[in-house]
Design an enzyme around this catalytic site. Structure first.
Site, PDB file in Angstrom:
ATOM      1  N   GLU A  53      90.218  35.685  34.176  1.00 54.92           N
ATOM      2  CA  GLU A  53      89.825  35.958  35.557  1.00 54.92           C
ATOM      3  C   GLU A  53      89.774  37.453  35.867  1.00 54.92           C
ATOM      4  OE1 GLU A  53      91.474  31.770  35.479  1.00 54.92           O
ATOM      5  OE2 GLU A  53      92.098  33.725  34.652  1.00 54.92           O
ATOM      6  N   PHE A 115     101.732  21.867  42.053  1.00 60.05           N
ATOM      7  CA  PHE A 115     101.211  22.351  40.766  1.00 60.05           C
ATOM      8  C   PHE A 115     100.090  23.375  40.989  1.00 60.05           C
ATOM      9  CE2 PHE A 115      98.136  21.813  37.212  1.00 60.05           C
ATOM     10  CZ  PHE A 115      98.936  22.363  36.206  1.00 60.05           C
ATOM     11  N   GLN A 116     100.211  24.516  40.337  1.00 62.58           N
ATOM     12  CA  GLN A 116      99.265  25.626  40.430  1.00 62.58           C
ATOM     13  C   GLN A 116      99.072  26.111  41.869  1.00 62.58           C
ATOM     14  OE1 GLN A 116      95.663  24.731  38.141  1.00 62.58           O
ATOM     15  NE2 GLN A 116      96.631  25.617  36.325  1.00 62.58           N
ATOM     16  N   LYS A 165      91.690  22.385  48.311  1.00 59.24           N
ATOM     17  CA  LYS A 165      90.817  21.385  47.690  1.00 59.24           C
ATOM     18  C   LYS A 165      90.319  20.348  48.687  1.00 59.24           C
ATOM     19  CE  LYS A 165      90.365  18.701  43.443  1.00 59.24           C
ATOM     20  NZ  LYS A 165      91.022  18.309  42.163  1.00 59.24           N
ATOM     21  N   MET A 483      95.220  59.502  26.005  1.00 59.15           N
ATOM     22  CA  MET A 483      95.701  60.306  27.114  1.00 59.15           C
ATOM     23  C   MET A 483      97.225  60.299  27.174  1.00 59.15           C
ATOM     24  SD  MET A 483      94.421  62.353  29.312  1.00 59.15           S
ATOM     25  CE  MET A 483      92.749  61.922  29.794  1.00 59.15           C
TER      26      MET A 483
END
Length: 586
Positions: A53, A115-116, A165, A483
């Site tokens: 993502e 969940f999630q 949802k 760097m």
């Protein structure tokens, strides 16, 4: 007649189509499956499947920055949303318009540690321009349209819309974009004309003027760059740019002093320090530009043009502030400049250019070339020479290679340069290049990378393969986090703590495993042929360029130093010492 009822998922896609969206970058999951099912049933909007993502948001950033359109991201709830946070913060820091649609558990489960589940609006509040949690189906279409308005007007930025949802599965009427007006959000576009007149008066009295421009010029659109270029040329004033503003003014123009800041040119930083009137347009006085604030441009009167009022007087107090869109303000400046026939003192201006030419004569970007090892500066110079006449877009990762690219690759127009400025996100350049390539399928898109940064999001090689995107990755491989190593050498007694990569992959074989072309070059004499093979290939290419591992990036303003206290080369670096301010002095 009652309005037609659509599912929430269909409303989302209809709203996106209404906003002109052609492509979504995303990754599916349980909470957003209704949207993916709706995507399957239509052909108007494309979907590009990323591998992570974070990569999806960077792809959307590349797409947005190279087109001027809003980039769109679709991720699921919980880890899908949290994985997007780095990209969202990057977009916020660099003012990139992105709308990120995140899945969420059903409204009746929010707060139950389902969940999630994650508190997405809470988590993203500080890394977005605005965010929404949609709890009522009849507000869904309006919210999507508002998100695009907020993301793409005023100072652009990322907006999150969190979609439970049950909202996606329930039904509601669709409200078209034309019927949606935000109740309170009214960014100021036109500048105060009286202040613009005063600014032009100040410019007319200048003896050591300097234009200082930033990414706001690019964000204002191509017309802003054209207007600015015309205006600057008519004044005869020198101009410098931030990292984010490169391309807003033609690099080949004789009035352009190059980039300023921590790794900017000597002449740009010295001119900034000594100028008496500074015209800052679309920049925000970032710490990498100003150096130590109490020593920044001590003798200058400062004019600041910015569309974001919160950026005015935030870091540096200015004498005259104009809030407005760059294109509108510069257009009015031109009108006043011409109507009043402003003519700065030519004798003073000639003397100022004489001083600037003296600084230029230091040739601050010079480096010691050799036939035995590829210098990274030389590699980018050859890349530039062999691609400058093509339809080319450049992205970068973050580190030494990023600064060398900014110094040695010259940009003549805006929207051709995509890099992570404010957040400095390693792993940005490659997925960003994929987003650019999606937007410009016939163009040459090159990610100038370091091997350490490229490893951060290399999984997106699969995305390039799946969608037949012929992106090129030009890796300057010095086996170090360059760097970090440079700072350890200059500031920490050459104690290279955890900055060396001892287990790098065979990049050519890695490329081949994804169906790419893999190239390796370690001799200066072989570089041109390899670059030509890379850019002529119709496949994605990973080019592993073995460069001098000990090369440092100069010029350099050490952290905590004033912007006129620069290290110009290894001789300066070897003799550094720390002052009472914690800065490094020569």
């Amino acid at each position: 007649m009652s309005e037609t009822q659509l599912t929430g998922a269909d409303i989302v896609l209809k709203a996106l189509a209404d906003q002109g969206v052609e492509v979504i970058f995303g990754y599916p999951g349980g909470a957003v499956l209704p949207i993916y099912d709706a995507l399957f049933k239509q052909n108007r909007i494309r979907h590009v499947l990323c591998r992570h993502e974070q990569g999806a948001v960077h792809m959307a950033e590349g797409y947005a920055r190279s087109t001027g359109k809003v980039g769109v991201v679709l991720v699921t709830s919980g880890p899908g949303a949290t994985n997007a946070v780095t990209g969202l913060t990057d977009a916020l820091m660099d003012s990139v318009p992105v709308v990120c649609l995140t899945g969420q558990v059903p409204t009746f489960l929010i707060g139950n540690d389902a969940f999630q589940e994650a508190d997405t609006t809470g988590i993203t509040r500080q890394c977005t321009k605005h965010n929404y949690l949609v709890k009522e189906s009849d507000k869904l279409a309006r919210t999507i349209h508002e998100a695009f308005l907020v993301a793409n007007t005023g100072r652009p930025g990322p907006v999150v819309v969190d979609l439970p949802k049950d909202i996606l599965m329930g039904k509601a009427p669709y409200i078209p974009a034309a019927r949606v007006k935000h109740r309170s959000y009214r960014p100021q576009v036109k500048g105060d004309f009286k202040l613009i007149e005063k600014a032009v008066e100040m410019m007319g009295t200048a003896e050591k003027p300097l234009f200082y421009i930033g990414g706001g010029v690019v964000n204002s659109g191509p017309n802003a760059s054209k207007l600015l270029t015309s205006f600057v040329r008519s004044t005869g004033f020198p101009i410098t740019s931030t990292l984010m503003g490169l391309g807003a003014y033609p690099a080949s123009d004789q009035q352009f002093l190059g980039m300023l800041g921590m790794h900017g040119t000597y002449e740009a930083n010295m001119a900034m320090h000594d100028c008496d009137v500074m015209i800052c347009i679309g920049a925000r006085f970032d710490d990498r530009v100003t150096g130590r604030l109490d020593a920044f441009a001590p003798n200058s009167r400062k004019i600041h043009v910015d569309i974001d009022p919160s950026s005015i007087n935030k870091n540096v107090a200015v004498d005259l502030a104009i809030v407005g869109d760059v294109a509108h303000v510069v257009e009015d400046m031109i009108r006043v400049w011409k109507s009043r026939q402003v003519r700065p003192t030519q004798k003073a201006l000639a003397a100022w250019w004489g001083q600037i030419d003296t600084w230029k004569a230091r040739n601050c970007l010079a480096y010691r070339d050799t036939d035995s090892v590829i210098k990274p500066q030389y590699a980018i110079q050859r890349l530039y020479e062999l691609t400058k006449d093509r339809d080319t877009y450049i992205t970068t990762e973050v580190g030494q290679h990023q600064m060398w690219a900014a110094q040695f690759y010259k940009f003549e127009e805006p929207n051709r340069w995509m890099t992570s400025g404010g957040l400095g996100t390693m792993g940005y350049g490659f997925p960003s290049a994929i987003g650019v390539q999606v937007a410009h399928p016939e163009s040459l898109v090159i990610d100038i990378a370091g091997e350490a940064s490229f490893l951060m999001n290399l999984q997106e090689m699969g995305t390039a393969t799946q969608y037949r995107l012929p992106v090129k990755v030009f890796v300057l491989n010095n086996q170090y986090m360059g760097m970090v190593r440079q700072w350890q050498e200059l500031l920490h007694g050459s104690r290279y703590s955890e900055s060396y990569s001892d287990a790098l992959p065979d990049f050519a074989k890695l490329a081949e495993s994804f169906g790419w072309l893999g190239l390796v070059v370690d001799k200066p004499g072989d570089l041109d042929a390899a670059i030509t093979a890379m850019i002529d290939s119709d496949k994605p290419v990973l080019m592993d360029v073995h460069v001098d591992p000990s090369e440092n990036c100069y010029p350099m303003i050490p952290s905590g130093a004033a912007h006129n206290e620069m290290l110009l080369g290894p001789e300066d670096g070897a003799g550094t010492k720390v002052s009472d301010h914690g800065m490094v002095l020569v």
